[in-house]
Write an enzyme that holds these catalytic residues in place. Structure first.
Site, short mmCIF file in Angstrom:
data_model
loop_
_atom_site.label_atom_id
_atom_site.label_comp_id
_atom_site.label_asym_id
_atom_site.label_seq_id
_atom_site.Cartn_x
_atom_site.Cartn_y
_atom_site.Cartn_z
N LYS A 1 30.13 29.04 42.10
CA LYS A 1 29.66 28.35 43.31
C LYS A 1 28.33 28.96 43.77
CE LYS A 1 31.44 27.57 47.97
NZ LYS A 1 32.65 27.63 48.80
N GLU B 1 30.25 39.34 37.75
CA GLU B 1 31.01 39.19 36.51
C GLU B 1 30.52 37.97 35.73
OE1 GLU B 1 32.30 39.62 39.52
OE2 GLU B 1 33.96 41.04 39.48
N GLY C 1 36.64 28.52 46.94
CA GLY C 1 36.83 28.80 45.50
C GLY C 1 38.24 28.56 45.03
N ARG C 2 39.22 29.09 45.76
CA ARG C 2 40.61 29.00 45.30
C ARG C 2 41.21 27.60 45.52
NH1 ARG C 2 39.87 32.44 49.35
NH2 ARG C 2 40.88 32.15 51.37
N GLU D 1 45.15 35.51 48.70
CA GLU D 1 43.78 35.58 49.22
C GLU D 1 43.69 34.76 50.51
OE1 GLU D 1 39.82 36.41 46.89
OE2 GLU D 1 40.17 34.26 46.90
N HIS E 1 65.18 38.57 30.97
CA HIS E 1 65.42 39.77 30.15
C HIS E 1 64.55 40.92 30.62
CE1 HIS E 1 67.81 37.52 27.16
NE2 HIS E 1 67.12 36.52 27.69
N LYS F 1 33.20 45.37 46.37
CA LYS F 1 32.00 44.88 45.67
C LYS F 1 30.80 45.73 46.04
CE LYS F 1 32.84 39.89 45.79
NZ LYS F 1 32.33 38.66 46.38
#
Ligand code: G6Q
Length: 544
Positions: free
Chosen positions: A208, A214, A270-271, A356, A387, A507
Protein backbone atom coordinates in the site's frame (compact mmCIF):
# COMPACT_ATOMS: atom_id res chain seq x y z
CA UNK A 1 -16.22 10.01 21.89
CA UNK A 2 -16.19 7.41 24.70
CA UNK A 3 -19.03 7.81 27.19
CA UNK A 4 -17.36 5.69 29.86
CA UNK A 5 -16.17 2.12 29.84
CA UNK A 6 -18.47 -0.67 28.73
CA UNK A 7 -17.73 -2.39 32.04
CA UNK A 8 -19.75 0.37 33.76
CA UNK A 9 -22.85 -0.28 31.67
CA UNK A 10 -25.95 -1.98 33.06
CA UNK A 11 -25.94 -4.91 30.62
CA UNK A 12 -22.26 -5.65 31.31
CA UNK A 13 -22.90 -5.66 35.06
CA UNK A 14 -25.98 -7.83 34.58
CA UNK A 15 -23.87 -10.26 32.55
CA UNK A 16 -21.34 -10.33 35.39
CA UNK A 17 -24.05 -11.30 37.89
CA UNK A 18 -25.53 -13.81 35.48
CA UNK A 19 -22.08 -15.35 34.89
CA UNK A 20 -21.71 -16.34 38.54
CA UNK A 21 -24.76 -18.59 38.08
CA UNK A 22 -23.88 -19.61 34.52
CA UNK A 23 -20.44 -20.83 35.57
CA UNK A 24 -22.14 -23.56 37.57
CA UNK A 25 -24.02 -24.86 34.52
CA UNK A 26 -22.79 -27.81 32.51
CA UNK A 27 -23.51 -28.43 28.85
CA UNK A 28 -24.68 -31.93 29.81
CA UNK A 29 -27.48 -30.41 31.87
CA UNK A 30 -28.29 -27.72 29.33
CA UNK A 31 -28.77 -30.34 26.61
CA UNK A 32 -30.64 -32.75 28.89
CA UNK A 33 -33.11 -30.02 29.85
CA UNK A 34 -33.78 -28.90 26.29
CA UNK A 35 -33.96 -31.65 23.67
CA UNK A 36 -34.22 -29.01 20.92
CA UNK A 37 -31.17 -27.00 21.94
CA UNK A 38 -29.05 -28.38 19.07
CA UNK A 39 -31.69 -27.23 16.59
CA UNK A 40 -32.62 -23.98 18.27
CA UNK A 41 -29.19 -22.52 18.83
CA UNK A 42 -28.21 -22.41 15.20
CA UNK A 43 -28.13 -19.89 12.39
CA UNK A 44 -28.82 -21.02 8.85
CA UNK A 45 -27.26 -18.39 6.62
CA UNK A 46 -27.49 -19.40 2.94
CA UNK A 47 -24.66 -21.84 2.35
CA UNK A 48 -23.21 -21.63 5.87
CA UNK A 49 -24.64 -23.20 9.01
CA UNK A 50 -23.61 -22.21 12.52
CA UNK A 51 -24.29 -24.40 15.53
CA UNK A 52 -23.52 -22.41 18.69
CA UNK A 53 -25.47 -24.69 21.02
CA UNK A 54 -22.28 -26.05 22.59
CA UNK A 55 -21.54 -22.68 24.21
CA UNK A 56 -22.16 -22.22 27.91
CA UNK A 57 -25.14 -19.96 27.35
CA UNK A 58 -28.82 -19.93 28.21
CA UNK A 59 -31.63 -17.89 26.69
CA UNK A 60 -31.00 -15.38 29.47
CA UNK A 61 -27.33 -15.07 28.44
CA UNK A 62 -28.40 -14.37 24.88
CA UNK A 63 -30.95 -11.82 26.03
CA UNK A 64 -28.32 -9.99 28.06
CA UNK A 65 -25.79 -10.11 25.21
CA UNK A 66 -28.49 -8.63 22.97
CA UNK A 67 -29.01 -5.85 25.53
CA UNK A 68 -25.24 -5.25 25.53
CA UNK A 69 -25.23 -4.75 21.76
CA UNK A 70 -27.93 -2.09 22.20
CA UNK A 71 -26.03 -0.32 24.96
CA UNK A 72 -22.87 -0.36 22.82
CA UNK A 73 -24.76 1.00 19.82
CA UNK A 74 -23.69 -1.92 17.61
CA UNK A 75 -26.19 -1.24 14.83
CA UNK A 76 -25.35 2.46 14.77
CA UNK A 77 -21.66 1.56 14.49
CA UNK A 78 -22.38 -0.92 11.67
CA UNK A 79 -24.33 1.75 9.79
CA UNK A 80 -21.53 4.27 10.31
CA UNK A 81 -19.02 1.87 8.74
CA UNK A 82 -21.24 1.07 5.73
CA UNK A 83 -22.01 4.78 5.27
CA UNK A 84 -18.32 5.68 5.00
CA UNK A 85 -18.03 7.66 8.25
CA UNK A 86 -14.47 8.17 9.50
CA UNK A 87 -14.69 5.48 12.17
CA UNK A 88 -10.89 5.20 12.40
CA UNK A 89 -10.31 8.48 14.26
CA UNK A 90 -6.62 8.00 15.11
CA UNK A 91 -5.83 7.89 11.39
CA UNK A 92 -8.81 10.07 10.39
CA UNK A 93 -10.01 7.50 7.90
CA UNK A 94 -13.18 5.82 6.75
CA UNK A 95 -13.15 2.01 6.96
CA UNK A 96 -14.66 0.74 3.78
CA UNK A 97 -13.56 -2.78 2.94
CA UNK A 98 -17.29 -3.31 2.42
CA UNK A 99 -17.08 -0.89 -0.56
CA UNK A 100 -14.59 -3.27 -2.20
CA UNK A 101 -17.42 -5.72 -2.76
CA UNK A 102 -20.27 -3.25 -3.30
CA UNK A 103 -22.19 -4.03 -6.49
CA UNK A 104 -21.54 -1.95 -9.59
CA UNK A 105 -23.94 0.95 -9.72
CA UNK A 106 -24.29 1.45 -5.96
CA UNK A 107 -23.02 4.47 -4.11
CA UNK A 108 -20.85 4.93 -1.00
CA UNK A 109 -19.61 8.45 -0.39
CA UNK A 110 -16.25 9.41 1.12
CA UNK A 111 -15.51 13.13 1.33
CA UNK A 112 -18.27 13.84 -1.17
CA UNK A 113 -17.06 11.28 -3.73
CA UNK A 114 -18.79 8.01 -4.64
CA UNK A 115 -16.00 5.43 -4.28
CA UNK A 116 -17.79 2.47 -5.91
CA UNK A 117 -17.05 3.36 -9.58
CA UNK A 118 -13.32 3.57 -8.72
CA UNK A 119 -13.48 0.12 -7.11
CA UNK A 120 -14.96 -1.38 -10.28
CA UNK A 121 -12.51 0.46 -12.53
CA UNK A 122 -9.65 -1.26 -10.67
CA UNK A 123 -11.42 -4.64 -10.79
CA UNK A 124 -11.86 -4.23 -14.55
CA UNK A 125 -8.19 -3.34 -14.97
CA UNK A 126 -7.21 -6.40 -12.90
CA UNK A 127 -9.48 -8.59 -15.05
CA UNK A 128 -7.96 -7.27 -18.27
CA UNK A 129 -4.44 -7.91 -16.97
CA UNK A 130 -5.46 -11.37 -15.74
CA UNK A 131 -6.77 -12.32 -19.18
CA UNK A 132 -3.56 -11.17 -20.83
CA UNK A 133 -1.35 -13.16 -18.45
CA UNK A 134 -3.51 -16.28 -18.58
CA UNK A 135 -3.90 -16.31 -22.38
CA UNK A 136 -0.19 -15.68 -22.90
CA UNK A 137 -0.53 -12.33 -24.67
CA UNK A 138 1.40 -10.65 -21.84
CA UNK A 139 4.95 -11.64 -22.64
CA UNK A 140 8.15 -11.40 -20.65
CA UNK A 141 11.19 -9.47 -21.86
CA UNK A 142 12.40 -12.33 -24.09
CA UNK A 143 8.94 -12.96 -25.54
CA UNK A 144 8.10 -15.95 -23.36
CA UNK A 145 4.68 -16.20 -21.65
CA UNK A 146 4.41 -15.96 -17.87
CA UNK A 147 4.45 -19.26 -15.99
CA UNK A 148 5.43 -18.12 -12.49
CA UNK A 149 3.91 -15.42 -10.33
CA UNK A 150 5.69 -14.22 -7.19
CA UNK A 151 3.85 -11.91 -4.82
CA UNK A 152 5.94 -9.67 -2.57
CA UNK A 153 4.07 -8.25 0.40
CA UNK A 154 3.89 -8.59 4.16
CA UNK A 155 1.17 -8.48 6.81
CA UNK A 156 -2.06 -7.42 5.16
CA UNK A 157 -0.37 -7.45 1.75
CA UNK A 158 0.58 -11.12 2.13
CA UNK A 159 -1.57 -13.07 4.55
CA UNK A 160 -4.84 -12.66 2.62
CA UNK A 161 -3.35 -13.51 -0.80
CA UNK A 162 -1.47 -16.56 0.47
CA UNK A 163 -4.42 -17.80 2.52
CA UNK A 164 -6.81 -17.38 -0.43
CA UNK A 165 -4.42 -19.13 -2.82
CA UNK A 166 -4.07 -22.10 -0.48
CA UNK A 167 -7.77 -22.22 0.37
CA UNK A 168 -8.85 -22.16 -3.26
CA UNK A 169 -5.96 -24.09 -4.78
CA UNK A 170 -8.39 -26.59 -6.28
CA UNK A 171 -9.89 -23.77 -8.37
CA UNK A 172 -6.59 -22.27 -9.56
CA UNK A 173 -4.98 -22.31 -12.99
CA UNK A 174 -2.50 -25.14 -12.53
CA UNK A 175 -0.39 -24.02 -15.51
CA UNK A 176 0.73 -21.06 -13.38
CA UNK A 177 2.99 -21.46 -10.36
CA UNK A 178 2.40 -19.09 -7.43
CA UNK A 179 4.88 -18.16 -4.73
CA UNK A 180 4.48 -15.69 -1.86
CA UNK A 181 7.50 -13.98 -0.38
CA UNK A 182 7.01 -11.89 2.75
CA UNK A 183 9.92 -12.21 5.15
CA UNK A 184 12.94 -9.92 5.01
CA UNK A 185 14.87 -13.12 5.72
CA UNK A 186 16.69 -13.67 2.41
CA UNK A 187 15.92 -17.39 2.62
CA UNK A 188 12.29 -16.65 1.80
CA UNK A 189 13.25 -15.04 -1.51
CA UNK A 190 16.04 -17.52 -2.30
CA UNK A 191 13.82 -20.57 -1.86
CA UNK A 192 10.96 -18.98 -3.80
CA UNK A 193 12.98 -18.30 -6.97
CA UNK A 194 15.61 -21.04 -6.96
CA UNK A 195 13.78 -23.21 -9.51
CA UNK A 196 12.15 -20.39 -11.51
CA UNK A 197 13.06 -19.28 -15.01
CA UNK A 198 13.36 -15.45 -14.82
CA UNK A 199 12.18 -15.11 -18.42
CA UNK A 200 8.81 -16.64 -17.39
CA UNK A 201 8.44 -14.95 -14.00
CA UNK A 202 6.20 -12.04 -13.05
CA UNK A 203 6.69 -10.22 -9.74
CA UNK A 204 3.80 -8.43 -8.07
CA UNK A 205 5.03 -5.86 -5.58
CA UNK A 206 2.09 -5.51 -3.20
CA UNK A 207 2.55 -2.64 -0.82
CA UNK A 208 0.00 0.00 0.00
CA UNK A 209 2.70 2.46 1.04
CA UNK A 210 5.49 1.11 -1.22
CA UNK A 211 7.89 1.89 1.62
CA UNK A 212 7.65 -1.25 3.78
CA UNK A 213 11.21 -2.39 4.37
CA UNK A 214 10.61 -6.13 3.94
CA UNK A 215 8.69 -5.80 0.68
CA UNK A 216 10.98 -3.20 -0.83
CA UNK A 217 14.10 -5.18 0.12
CA UNK A 218 12.67 -8.29 -1.55
CA UNK A 219 11.53 -6.33 -4.61
CA UNK A 220 14.98 -4.75 -5.07
CA UNK A 221 16.68 -8.12 -4.70
CA UNK A 222 14.30 -9.56 -7.31
CA UNK A 223 15.00 -6.69 -9.67
CA UNK A 224 18.76 -7.34 -9.36
CA UNK A 225 18.20 -11.08 -9.87
CA UNK A 226 16.12 -10.43 -12.98
CA UNK A 227 18.41 -7.81 -14.54
CA UNK A 228 21.45 -9.99 -13.88
CA UNK A 229 19.70 -12.87 -15.64
CA UNK A 230 18.79 -10.59 -18.55
CA UNK A 231 22.40 -9.63 -19.19
CA UNK A 232 22.10 -6.32 -17.38
CA UNK A 233 19.28 -4.97 -19.55
CA UNK A 234 17.26 -2.73 -17.16
CA UNK A 235 14.42 -2.40 -19.66
CA UNK A 236 13.28 -5.94 -18.70
CA UNK A 237 11.80 -4.61 -15.44
CA UNK A 238 8.61 -3.26 -16.97
CA UNK A 239 7.69 -6.68 -18.43
CA UNK A 240 8.30 -8.60 -15.21
CA UNK A 241 7.13 -6.27 -12.46
CA UNK A 242 3.71 -4.88 -11.65
CA UNK A 243 2.69 -3.03 -8.51
CA UNK A 244 -0.28 -2.91 -6.19
CA UNK A 245 -0.05 0.32 -4.26
CA UNK A 246 -1.46 3.73 -3.41
CA UNK A 247 1.95 5.38 -4.00
CA UNK A 248 2.35 6.08 -7.75
CA UNK A 249 5.46 8.24 -7.26
CA UNK A 250 7.56 5.52 -5.62
CA UNK A 251 6.17 2.85 -7.98
CA UNK A 252 7.46 4.89 -10.94
CA UNK A 253 10.78 5.53 -9.21
CA UNK A 254 11.22 1.75 -8.83
CA UNK A 255 10.97 1.39 -12.62
CA UNK A 256 7.44 0.03 -12.81
CA UNK A 257 5.25 1.57 -15.49
CA UNK A 258 2.34 3.17 -13.58
CA UNK A 259 0.04 1.77 -16.29
CA UNK A 260 0.87 -1.53 -14.63
CA UNK A 261 0.00 -0.27 -11.17
CA UNK A 262 -3.24 -1.39 -9.55
CA UNK A 263 -4.44 1.15 -7.05
CA UNK A 264 -6.44 1.19 -3.88
CA UNK A 265 -7.30 3.74 -1.25
CA UNK A 266 -6.47 4.88 2.25
CA UNK A 267 -9.89 3.69 3.44
CA UNK A 268 -8.80 0.07 2.89
CA UNK A 269 -6.85 -1.23 5.89
CA UNK A 270 -4.07 -3.71 5.10
CA UNK A 271 -5.64 -6.61 6.99
CA UNK A 272 -8.99 -5.91 5.32
CA UNK A 273 -7.60 -5.71 1.78
CA UNK A 274 -7.52 -9.20 0.30
CA UNK A 275 -10.37 -8.51 -2.12
CA UNK A 276 -8.88 -5.17 -3.28
CA UNK A 277 -6.06 -5.01 -5.85
CA UNK A 278 -3.99 -6.74 -3.15
CA UNK A 279 -5.89 -9.79 -4.40
CA UNK A 280 -4.32 -9.53 -7.86
CA UNK A 281 -2.53 -12.86 -7.34
CA UNK A 282 -5.87 -14.34 -6.28
CA UNK A 283 -7.52 -13.12 -9.47
CA UNK A 284 -4.63 -14.42 -11.58
CA UNK A 285 -5.01 -17.80 -9.91
CA UNK A 286 -8.82 -18.03 -10.03
CA UNK A 287 -9.62 -15.95 -13.10
CA UNK A 288 -11.98 -12.96 -13.01
CA UNK A 289 -15.10 -15.13 -12.66
CA UNK A 290 -13.75 -16.97 -9.66
CA UNK A 291 -12.78 -13.65 -8.09
CA UNK A 292 -16.29 -12.37 -8.78
CA UNK A 293 -17.73 -15.34 -6.88
CA UNK A 294 -15.41 -14.57 -3.98
CA UNK A 295 -16.73 -10.99 -3.93
CA UNK A 296 -20.31 -12.23 -4.05
CA UNK A 297 -19.65 -14.33 -0.95
CA UNK A 298 -18.27 -11.31 0.89
CA UNK A 299 -21.25 -9.22 -0.22
CA UNK A 300 -23.80 -11.79 0.98
CA UNK A 301 -22.26 -11.79 4.46
CA UNK A 302 -22.10 -7.96 4.46
CA UNK A 303 -25.82 -7.73 3.71
CA UNK A 304 -26.57 -10.27 6.42
CA UNK A 305 -24.45 -8.42 9.01
CA UNK A 306 -26.08 -5.10 8.15
CA UNK A 307 -29.67 -6.32 8.22
CA UNK A 308 -30.17 -9.45 10.36
CA UNK A 309 -31.50 -9.03 13.91
CA UNK A 310 -29.00 -9.85 16.64
CA UNK A 311 -30.24 -13.38 17.43
CA UNK A 312 -30.03 -14.38 13.77
CA UNK A 313 -26.93 -12.39 12.93
CA UNK A 314 -24.01 -14.81 12.60
CA UNK A 315 -21.08 -12.36 12.97
CA UNK A 316 -22.76 -10.30 15.69
CA UNK A 317 -23.69 -13.39 17.69
CA UNK A 318 -20.28 -15.04 17.33
CA UNK A 319 -18.63 -11.75 18.30
CA UNK A 320 -20.78 -11.52 21.42
CA UNK A 321 -20.20 -15.18 22.30
CA UNK A 322 -16.47 -14.52 22.25
CA UNK A 323 -17.02 -11.49 24.53
CA UNK A 324 -18.96 -13.78 26.87
CA UNK A 325 -16.23 -16.43 26.85
CA UNK A 326 -13.41 -13.91 27.34
CA UNK A 327 -14.87 -11.36 29.73
CA UNK A 328 -17.28 -13.50 31.74
CA UNK A 329 -15.99 -17.08 31.60
CA UNK A 330 -12.26 -16.24 31.66
CA UNK A 331 -11.10 -17.61 28.29
CA UNK A 332 -7.87 -16.16 26.91
CA UNK A 333 -7.82 -17.63 23.45
CA UNK A 334 -9.93 -18.98 20.59
CA UNK A 335 -8.76 -22.04 18.68
CA UNK A 336 -9.83 -22.01 15.03
CA UNK A 337 -9.83 -25.59 13.83
CA UNK A 338 -10.64 -26.08 10.17
CA UNK A 339 -11.24 -29.69 9.17
CA UNK A 340 -10.07 -28.84 5.67
CA UNK A 341 -6.45 -28.98 4.70
CA UNK A 342 -6.89 -26.20 2.16
CA UNK A 343 -7.60 -23.86 5.10
CA UNK A 344 -4.18 -24.43 6.64
CA UNK A 345 -3.27 -20.72 6.44
CA UNK A 346 -6.67 -19.55 7.67
CA UNK A 347 -5.68 -19.40 11.38
CA UNK A 348 -2.58 -17.33 10.49
CA UNK A 349 -4.72 -14.98 8.43
CA UNK A 350 -7.18 -14.65 11.33
CA UNK A 351 -4.40 -13.91 13.78
CA UNK A 352 -3.65 -10.65 12.04
CA UNK A 353 -7.28 -9.81 11.40
CA UNK A 354 -8.37 -10.29 14.98
CA UNK A 355 -5.31 -9.48 17.06
CA UNK A 356 -3.98 -6.51 15.11
CA UNK A 357 -7.51 -5.13 15.15
CA UNK A 358 -8.52 -5.68 18.75
CA UNK A 359 -5.21 -6.10 20.57
CA UNK A 360 -5.71 -2.70 22.21
CA UNK A 361 -5.69 -1.43 25.81
CA UNK A 362 -7.36 1.94 25.38
CA UNK A 363 -10.81 2.86 24.15
CA UNK A 364 -11.48 4.87 21.00
CA UNK A 365 -11.48 7.89 23.32
CA UNK A 366 -8.03 6.98 24.72
CA UNK A 367 -9.15 5.72 28.15
CA UNK A 368 -7.37 2.68 29.63
CA UNK A 369 -9.76 -0.30 29.71
CA UNK A 370 -10.34 -2.41 32.83
CA UNK A 371 -11.39 -5.56 30.95
CA UNK A 372 -9.71 -7.94 28.53
CA UNK A 373 -9.88 -7.23 24.81
CA UNK A 374 -8.86 -9.56 21.98
CA UNK A 375 -8.31 -13.18 22.85
CA UNK A 376 -5.37 -14.94 21.19
CA UNK A 377 -6.49 -16.63 17.99
CA UNK A 378 -4.60 -19.71 16.96
CA UNK A 379 -5.16 -23.07 15.36
CA UNK A 380 -4.23 -25.81 12.95
CA UNK A 381 -6.24 -27.97 10.63
CA UNK A 382 -7.87 -31.10 12.00
CA UNK A 383 -7.15 -33.89 12.37
CA UNK A 384 -3.48 -32.90 12.78
CA UNK A 385 -4.13 -30.79 15.88
CA UNK A 386 -5.83 -33.76 17.58
CA UNK A 387 -2.46 -35.50 17.78
CA UNK A 388 -0.86 -32.41 19.23
CA UNK A 389 -2.45 -29.70 21.39
CA UNK A 390 -6.03 -31.02 21.77
CA UNK A 391 -4.92 -32.75 24.99
CA UNK A 392 -4.79 -29.34 26.67
CA UNK A 393 -8.19 -28.34 25.32
CA UNK A 394 -9.77 -31.56 26.63
CA UNK A 395 -8.05 -31.98 29.98
CA UNK A 396 -5.92 -28.90 30.66
CA UNK A 397 -6.72 -26.21 33.21
CA UNK A 398 -7.53 -23.52 30.64
CA UNK A 399 -10.80 -22.82 28.92
CA UNK A 400 -10.20 -22.75 25.16
CA UNK A 401 -13.33 -22.03 23.11
CA UNK A 402 -13.04 -23.60 19.67
CA UNK A 403 -14.42 -22.74 16.25
CA UNK A 404 -14.69 -25.91 14.18
CA UNK A 405 -15.07 -25.51 10.41
CA UNK A 406 -16.01 -28.39 8.11
CA UNK A 407 -17.36 -29.12 4.63
CA UNK A 408 -19.80 -31.89 3.77
CA UNK A 409 -18.14 -32.61 0.42
CA UNK A 410 -14.47 -33.03 -0.28
CA UNK A 411 -12.78 -31.44 -3.27
CA UNK A 412 -10.75 -34.64 -3.46
CA UNK A 413 -13.15 -37.49 -2.69
CA UNK A 414 -10.92 -40.49 -2.17
CA UNK A 415 -12.05 -43.63 -0.40
CA UNK A 416 -13.11 -43.13 3.22
CA UNK A 417 -10.91 -40.08 3.85
CA UNK A 418 -13.64 -37.50 4.01
CA UNK A 419 -16.07 -39.44 6.17
CA UNK A 420 -13.26 -40.11 8.63
CA UNK A 421 -12.40 -36.40 8.64
CA UNK A 422 -16.03 -35.44 9.27
CA UNK A 423 -16.49 -38.10 11.95
CA UNK A 424 -13.58 -36.55 13.78
CA UNK A 425 -14.90 -32.99 13.73
CA UNK A 426 -18.27 -34.16 15.06
CA UNK A 427 -16.57 -36.29 17.72
CA UNK A 428 -14.27 -33.55 18.96
CA UNK A 429 -17.04 -31.00 19.50
CA UNK A 430 -19.09 -33.71 21.24
CA UNK A 431 -16.23 -34.85 23.49
CA UNK A 432 -15.36 -31.29 24.46
CA UNK A 433 -18.94 -30.48 25.41
CA UNK A 434 -20.00 -33.63 27.20
CA UNK A 435 -16.77 -35.22 28.36
CA UNK A 436 -16.75 -38.48 30.27
CA UNK A 437 -17.65 -38.78 33.94
CA UNK A 438 -15.85 -40.80 36.60
CA UNK A 439 -18.85 -43.14 36.71
CA UNK A 440 -18.59 -43.73 32.97
CA UNK A 441 -14.86 -44.35 33.25
CA UNK A 442 -15.35 -46.79 36.15
CA UNK A 443 -18.06 -48.61 34.21
CA UNK A 444 -15.38 -49.42 31.65
CA UNK A 445 -13.49 -51.31 34.39
CA UNK A 446 -10.61 -48.86 34.31
CA UNK A 447 -8.16 -49.52 37.21
CA UNK A 448 -8.94 -47.23 40.15
CA UNK A 449 -5.60 -45.41 39.99
CA UNK A 450 -6.29 -44.37 36.41
CA UNK A 451 -9.82 -43.09 36.81
CA UNK A 452 -9.00 -39.43 37.42
CA UNK A 453 -6.57 -39.49 34.50
CA UNK A 454 -9.27 -40.72 32.18
CA UNK A 455 -12.06 -38.39 33.24
CA UNK A 456 -13.01 -35.69 30.75
CA UNK A 457 -14.77 -32.85 32.55
CA UNK A 458 -16.39 -31.58 29.35
CA UNK A 459 -18.24 -28.24 29.37
CA UNK A 460 -15.71 -26.89 26.86
CA UNK A 461 -17.47 -24.42 24.54
CA UNK A 462 -17.33 -24.58 20.76
CA UNK A 463 -18.99 -23.29 17.63
CA UNK A 464 -19.35 -25.52 14.59
CA UNK A 465 -19.51 -23.93 11.15
CA UNK A 466 -20.43 -26.22 8.29
CA UNK A 467 -20.92 -25.71 4.57
CA UNK A 468 -21.49 -27.94 1.59
CA UNK A 469 -18.10 -27.48 -0.02
CA UNK A 470 -15.19 -25.05 -0.16
CA UNK A 471 -15.78 -22.61 -3.04
CA UNK A 472 -14.62 -19.05 -3.78
CA UNK A 473 -18.02 -17.72 -2.64
CA UNK A 474 -17.82 -19.70 0.56
CA UNK A 475 -14.36 -18.33 1.32
CA UNK A 476 -15.74 -14.81 0.83
CA UNK A 477 -18.51 -15.56 3.34
CA UNK A 478 -16.08 -17.03 5.84
CA UNK A 479 -13.61 -14.14 5.69
CA UNK A 480 -16.39 -11.54 5.90
CA UNK A 481 -17.84 -13.48 8.85
CA UNK A 482 -14.61 -13.12 10.82
CA UNK A 483 -14.12 -9.49 9.70
CA UNK A 484 -17.52 -8.68 11.15
CA UNK A 485 -16.96 -10.78 14.29
CA UNK A 486 -13.86 -8.63 14.81
CA UNK A 487 -15.89 -5.48 14.18
CA UNK A 488 -18.52 -6.59 16.71
CA UNK A 489 -15.91 -7.31 19.37
CA UNK A 490 -14.27 -3.94 18.78
CA UNK A 491 -17.65 -2.20 18.99
CA UNK A 492 -18.34 -3.79 22.37
CA UNK A 493 -14.86 -3.22 23.78
CA UNK A 494 -14.99 0.31 22.32
CA UNK A 495 -11.53 0.06 20.80
CA UNK A 496 -10.36 1.34 17.42
CA UNK A 497 -10.14 -1.92 15.45
CA UNK A 498 -8.58 -0.18 12.48
CA UNK A 499 -5.27 1.29 13.61
CA UNK A 500 -2.09 -0.61 14.62
CA UNK A 501 0.23 1.76 16.46
CA UNK A 502 1.67 -1.18 18.37
CA UNK A 503 3.72 -2.25 15.35
CA UNK A 504 5.63 1.05 15.14
CA UNK A 505 8.11 1.01 18.02
CA UNK A 506 9.92 -2.16 16.93
CA UNK A 507 10.24 -0.81 13.37
CA UNK A 508 11.90 2.39 14.61
CA UNK A 509 14.31 0.51 16.89
CA UNK A 510 15.26 -1.90 14.06
CA UNK A 511 16.23 1.07 11.89
CA UNK A 512 18.66 2.12 14.61
CA UNK A 513 20.05 -1.38 15.18
CA UNK A 514 20.59 -2.36 11.50
CA UNK A 515 23.59 0.01 11.00
CA UNK A 516 25.04 -1.19 14.32
CA UNK A 517 25.04 -4.75 13.01
CA UNK A 518 26.43 -3.68 9.65
CA UNK A 519 29.16 -1.23 10.66
CA UNK A 520 32.74 -2.33 9.98
CA UNK A 521 34.06 -0.69 13.12
CA UNK A 522 32.84 -1.56 16.61
CA UNK A 523 29.75 0.61 17.22
CA UNK A 524 29.20 2.45 20.50
CA UNK A 525 26.11 0.66 21.81
CA UNK A 526 23.83 2.56 24.13
CA UNK A 527 20.86 0.23 24.46
CA UNK A 528 19.96 -1.65 27.63
CA UNK A 529 22.61 -4.16 28.72
CA UNK A 530 20.72 -7.15 27.32
CA UNK A 531 20.27 -5.68 23.82
CA UNK A 532 23.90 -4.47 23.81
CA UNK A 533 25.17 -7.95 24.63
CA UNK A 534 22.99 -9.66 22.04
CA UNK A 535 24.20 -7.24 19.33
CA UNK A 536 27.84 -7.83 20.35
CA UNK A 537 27.38 -11.62 20.23
CA UNK A 538 25.64 -11.48 16.82
CA UNK A 539 28.45 -9.29 15.43
CA UNK A 540 31.01 -11.73 16.76
CA UNK A 541 29.33 -14.78 15.22
CA UNK A 542 28.53 -13.20 11.87
CA UNK A 543 32.21 -12.49 11.15
CA UNK A 544 33.62 -14.66 8.36
C1 G6Q B 1 -2.50 -4.20 8.29
C2 G6Q B 1 -1.29 -3.46 8.53
C3 G6Q B 1 -0.02 -4.12 8.00
C4 G6Q B 1 0.30 -3.81 6.55
C5 G6Q B 1 1.75 -4.22 6.29
C6 G6Q B 1 2.17 -3.99 4.86
O1 G6Q B 1 -3.60 -3.85 8.61
O2 G6Q B 1 -1.45 -2.17 8.09
O3 G6Q B 1 0.00 -5.51 8.18
O4 G6Q B 1 -0.57 -4.48 5.71
O5 G6Q B 1 2.60 -3.53 7.15
O6 G6Q B 1 2.06 -2.64 4.53
P1 G6Q B 1 2.21 -2.14 3.06
O7 G6Q B 1 1.11 -2.74 2.24
O8 G6Q B 1 2.15 -0.65 3.10
O9 G6Q B 1 3.55 -2.65 2.57
Amino acid sequence: MSKGLVSKRAAWKALGRHATKARALHLRGLFANDPHRGRRMTIDFPGLYLDYSKNRVTDETLRLLGALTKECGLSKKINAMFRGDKINPTEKRAVLHVALRAPRGTSIMVDGVNVVPGVHAVLDKMADFTHRVRNGSWKGHTGRPIRNIVNFGIGGSDLGPVMAYEALRAYTERALRFRFVSNVDGSDFAEAVRDLNPAETLFIVSSKTFTTVETMTNAKTARDWLVQNMKGDESCVSKHFVAVSTNAKDVAAFGIDTDNMFGFWDWVGGRYSMESAIGLSTMLALGPNGFQSLLEGFRAMDDHFRTAPFHKNMPALMGLLSVWNVNFLGAHSVAVLPYDNYLKRFPAYLQQLTMESNGKSVTVGGVLVDYDTSPIYWGEPGTNGQHSFYQLIHQGTRLVPCDFIAFAKSLNPIGRHHDLLLANVCAQAQALAFGKTAAEVKAEKVPADLVTHKVFLGNRPSNTLIAEMMTPALLGKLVALYEHITFTQGAVWDVNSFDQWGVELGKVLAQRIAPELESESEPALSHDSSTNEIIRRLREWKKD
